[in-house]
Write an enzyme that holds these catalytic residues in place. Sequence first.
Site, PDB file in Angstrom:
ATOM      1  N   ASN A   1       0.860  -1.188   0.000  1.00  9.53           N
ATOM      2  CA  ASN A   1       0.000   0.000   0.000  1.00  9.53           C
ATOM      3  C   ASN A   1       0.891   1.231   0.000  1.00  9.53           C
ATOM      4  O   ASN A   1       2.120   1.117   0.003  1.00  9.53           O
ATOM      5  CB  ASN A   1      -0.941  -0.012   1.204  1.00  9.53           C
TER       6      ASN A   1
ATOM      7  N   PRO B   1      -1.805 -12.137  10.571  1.00  8.06           N
ATOM      8  CA  PRO B   1      -2.066 -11.921  12.002  1.00  8.06           C
ATOM      9  C   PRO B   1      -2.306 -10.437  12.263  1.00  8.06           C
ATOM     10  O   PRO B   1      -1.724  -9.585  11.583  1.00  8.06           O
ATOM     11  CB  PRO B   1      -0.770 -12.382  12.677  1.00  8.06           C
ATOM     12  N   ASP B   2      -3.163 -10.137  13.231  1.00  9.26           N
ATOM     13  CA  ASP B   2      -3.370  -8.741  13.621  1.00  9.26           C
ATOM     14  C   ASP B   2      -2.366  -8.425  14.727  1.00  9.26           C
ATOM     15  O   ASP B   2      -2.517  -8.870  15.873  1.00  9.26           O
ATOM     16  CB  ASP B   2      -4.808  -8.522  14.103  1.00  9.26           C
ATOM     17  N   ILE B   3      -1.341  -7.676  14.371  1.00 10.70           N
ATOM     18  CA  ILE B   3      -0.233  -7.429  15.305  1.00 10.70           C
ATOM     19  C   ILE B   3      -0.717  -6.648  16.527  1.00 10.70           C
ATOM     20  O   ILE B   3      -0.429  -7.001  17.672  1.00 10.70           O
ATOM     21  CB  ILE B   3       0.905  -6.668  14.587  1.00 10.70           C
TER      22      ILE B   3
ATOM     23  N   PHE C   1      -3.750   2.903  15.255  1.00 10.66           N
ATOM     24  CA  PHE C   1      -4.145   3.963  14.320  1.00 10.66           C
ATOM     25  C   PHE C   1      -5.346   3.492  13.515  1.00 10.66           C
ATOM     26  O   PHE C   1      -5.490   2.299  13.252  1.00 10.66           O
ATOM     27  CB  PHE C   1      -2.982   4.310  13.380  1.00 10.66           C
TER      28      PHE C   1
ATOM     29  N   LYS D   1     -10.237  -4.415  19.211  1.00  5.06           N
ATOM     30  CA  LYS D   1      -8.845  -4.849  19.410  1.00  5.06           C
ATOM     31  C   LYS D   1      -8.414  -4.730  20.870  1.00  5.06           C
ATOM     32  O   LYS D   1      -7.282  -5.031  21.210  1.00  5.06           O
ATOM     33  CB  LYS D   1      -7.916  -4.024  18.511  1.00  5.06           C
TER      34      LYS D   1
ATOM     35  N   LYS E   1     -12.722   0.071  16.599  1.00  3.53           N
ATOM     36  CA  LYS E   1     -11.373  -0.528  16.643  1.00  3.53           C
ATOM     37  C   LYS E   1     -10.841  -0.599  18.071  1.00  3.53           C
ATOM     38  O   LYS E   1     -10.222  -1.583  18.474  1.00  3.53           O
ATOM     39  CB  LYS E   1     -10.409   0.277  15.773  1.00  3.53           C
TER      40      LYS E   1
ATOM     41  N   LYS F   1       9.021 -16.432 -11.022  1.00  5.41           N
ATOM     42  CA  LYS F   1       8.121 -15.391 -11.513  1.00  5.41           C
ATOM     43  C   LYS F   1       6.904 -16.023 -12.196  1.00  5.41           C
ATOM     44  O   LYS F   1       7.065 -16.906 -13.042  1.00  5.41           O
ATOM     45  CB  LYS F   1       8.901 -14.502 -12.495  1.00  5.41           C
TER      46      LYS F   1
ATOM     47  N   ASP G   1      -3.876  -6.702   5.537  1.00  8.59           N
ATOM     48  CA  ASP G   1      -4.745  -7.642   6.249  1.00  8.59           C
ATOM     49  C   ASP G   1      -4.637  -9.049   5.659  1.00  8.59           C
ATOM     50  O   ASP G   1      -4.899 -10.036   6.334  1.00  8.59           O
ATOM     51  CB  ASP G   1      -6.199  -7.162   6.184  1.00  8.59           C
TER      52      ASP G   1
HETATM   53  N1  CTP Z   1      -2.807  -3.501  12.441  1.00  6.84           N
HETATM   54  C1  CTP Z   1      -1.939  -4.487  12.825  1.00  6.84           C
HETATM   55  N2  CTP Z   1      -1.927  -5.681  12.204  1.00  6.84           N
HETATM   56  C2  CTP Z   1      -2.755  -5.936  11.181  1.00  6.84           C
HETATM   57  C3  CTP Z   1      -3.641  -4.932  10.751  1.00  6.84           C
HETATM   58  C4  CTP Z   1      -3.646  -3.731  11.395  1.00  6.84           C
HETATM   59  O1  CTP Z   1      -1.175  -4.259  13.774  1.00  6.84           O
HETATM   60  N3  CTP Z   1      -2.721  -7.104  10.581  1.00  6.84           N
HETATM   61  C5  CTP Z   1      -2.858  -2.217  13.163  1.00  6.84           C
HETATM   62  C6  CTP Z   1      -2.342  -1.036  12.402  1.00  6.84           C
HETATM   63  O2  CTP Z   1      -0.961  -0.811  12.650  1.00  6.84           O
HETATM   64  C7  CTP Z   1      -3.194   0.090  12.962  1.00  6.84           C
HETATM   65  C8  CTP Z   1      -4.512  -0.591  13.194  1.00  6.84           C
HETATM   66  O3  CTP Z   1      -4.218  -1.952  13.414  1.00  6.84           O
HETATM   67  O4  CTP Z   1      -2.719   0.528  14.204  1.00  6.84           O
HETATM   68  C9  CTP Z   1      -5.433  -0.461  12.019  1.00  6.84           C
HETATM   69  O5  CTP Z   1      -6.556  -1.205  12.240  1.00  6.84           O
HETATM   70  P1  CTP Z   1      -7.267  -2.044  11.105  1.00  6.84           P
HETATM   71  O6  CTP Z   1      -8.575  -2.432  11.661  1.00  6.84           O
HETATM   72  O7  CTP Z   1      -6.477  -3.157  10.596  1.00  6.84           O
HETATM   73  O8  CTP Z   1      -7.389  -0.999   9.982  1.00  6.84           O
HETATM   74  P2  CTP Z   1      -7.884  -1.307   8.592  1.00  6.84           P
HETATM   75  O9  CTP Z   1      -7.027  -2.307   7.906  1.00  6.84           O
HETATM   76  O10 CTP Z   1      -8.050   0.009   7.946  1.00  6.84           O
HETATM   77  O11 CTP Z   1      -9.239  -2.027   8.978  1.00  6.84           O
HETATM   78  P3  CTP Z   1     -10.595  -2.088   8.223  1.00  6.84           P
HETATM   79  O12 CTP Z   1     -10.226  -2.474   6.842  1.00  6.84           O
HETATM   80  O13 CTP Z   1     -11.321  -3.124   8.987  1.00  6.84           O
HETATM   81  O14 CTP Z   1     -11.131  -0.702   8.392  1.00  6.84           O
END
Ligand code: CTP
Length: 419
Positions: free
Chosen positions: A219, A314-316, A332, A350, A346, A298, A288
């Site tokens: 991104n 994983p959601d860190i 954030f 979380k 959020k 390739k 995500d």
């Molecule tokens: N984050 C993380 N690990 C992930 C995804 C997000 O640590 N796999 C953290 C980001 O660093 C940020 C926050 O989670 O602090 C963002 O939340 P998130 O819900 O993932 O944001 P979006 O991806 O924008 O979620 P959505 O698409 O559900 O709005």
Amino acid sequence: MGTLANKRILLGVSGGIAAYKSADTVRRLREIGAEVRVIMTRGAESFITPLTLQAVSGRPVYRQLLDTDPGLKPAGAGAEAGMGHIELARWADAVLVAPASANFLARLAQGRANDLLTAVCLATEAPVAVAPAMNQQMWNNAATKTNLATLQKNGVRIFGPGEGSQACGEVGPGRMLEPADLASLTSELFTSGVLDGLNVVITAGPTWEALDPVRGLSNRSSGKMGYALATAAMEAGARVILVSGPTSLPDPERVLTLRVESAQEMHDAVHTHVPTANIFIGVAAVADYRPATRATEKIKKSGEKMTLELARNPDILASVAALKPAPYTVGFAAETEHVEQNARRKLEDKKIDLVAANRVGADLGIESDDNSLLLIDRRDATTLPAQPKTRLARSLIQHIAERYHAERGTQNTRRAHRR
Ligand code: CTP
């Protein structure tokens, strides 16, 4: 000697014999990383020429509050020379007036705005420091003392003066501090100490989810906000570990920067270091999803359509908040709509302590230098208005430090209750 890396310092030069040292002050500030612009009062021009200060700062020198005469602008300065007092006030991360004459101190203490330098000092939100330089009798005069007390009460920092022999032949207090000392003191303006002795782990930038050896999903996050926070936390006294996805930014000074690519690598690096962290700030725009399989060679094109299978990363942030004990956890939320509502969700989903939300799009957010933030926790919501990311980062660190210190005593009970 501290650092002024990435800092914008506005050096004000008022009239006094010590103005001849201003060229050296500019040089010393730049040596430790500052970008310097100079404002001269009319009196200063009797002691040093604008051209000298332009040459050492590499920038046009500002002299007029109402500069309508294009002939006054230094050649080749372009639009920069047209920066008004409000723009200069916003531009500065700190204002240092050196030398500050007795007359300048009097005008500043009275809140006057009758020339460019006083107008900028009045209009800026940045810290203002003055380095007095004057004859010892003038320094000891009751009027000067009253003015200094007023300035101190108003939050102006006073650097010096030193003592010694003076240009007028007298000996006593009133000598301007040496340029190297002024540069060092200016760097200390940015060290607040609110996170003294604490460990902070921050994630920043995008992640790169490889599809094959040359392609991947990512991104447009620049990493600027996370890097600015790492520097702000370091300046506040913390030991900072920055776990960064791929960015083009240099490692922040005095921050341990660990470079990773994928969300999984970022997760693993975070969990290696977070057990000893007091505060965790997830700024990274973590993907995500990742491609379910990574091709070793390739991928060749075939057919009109191609379907990619993605697997959840994983959601860190959530994984850090779920640790027992967990550090004070900040996330954030970049939203295009319903900013507050989505951010609150959020915070709850979380189970984090604070969420910093911003609207993305329309020149604000993900790639730009300016940003505004809505800070939401279980107590209240606070808005930090749009400003350069470096300044915003300092305000956010201040806020996080306040909440961290306020909650530390009650954290265990509150966490037990929340889960
Ligand atoms: N984050 C993380 N690990 C992930 C995804 C997000 O640590 N796999 C953290 C980001 O660093 C940020 C926050 O989670 O602090 C963002 O939340 P998130 O819900 O993932 O944001 P979006 O991806 O924008 O979620 P959505 O698409 O559900 O709005």
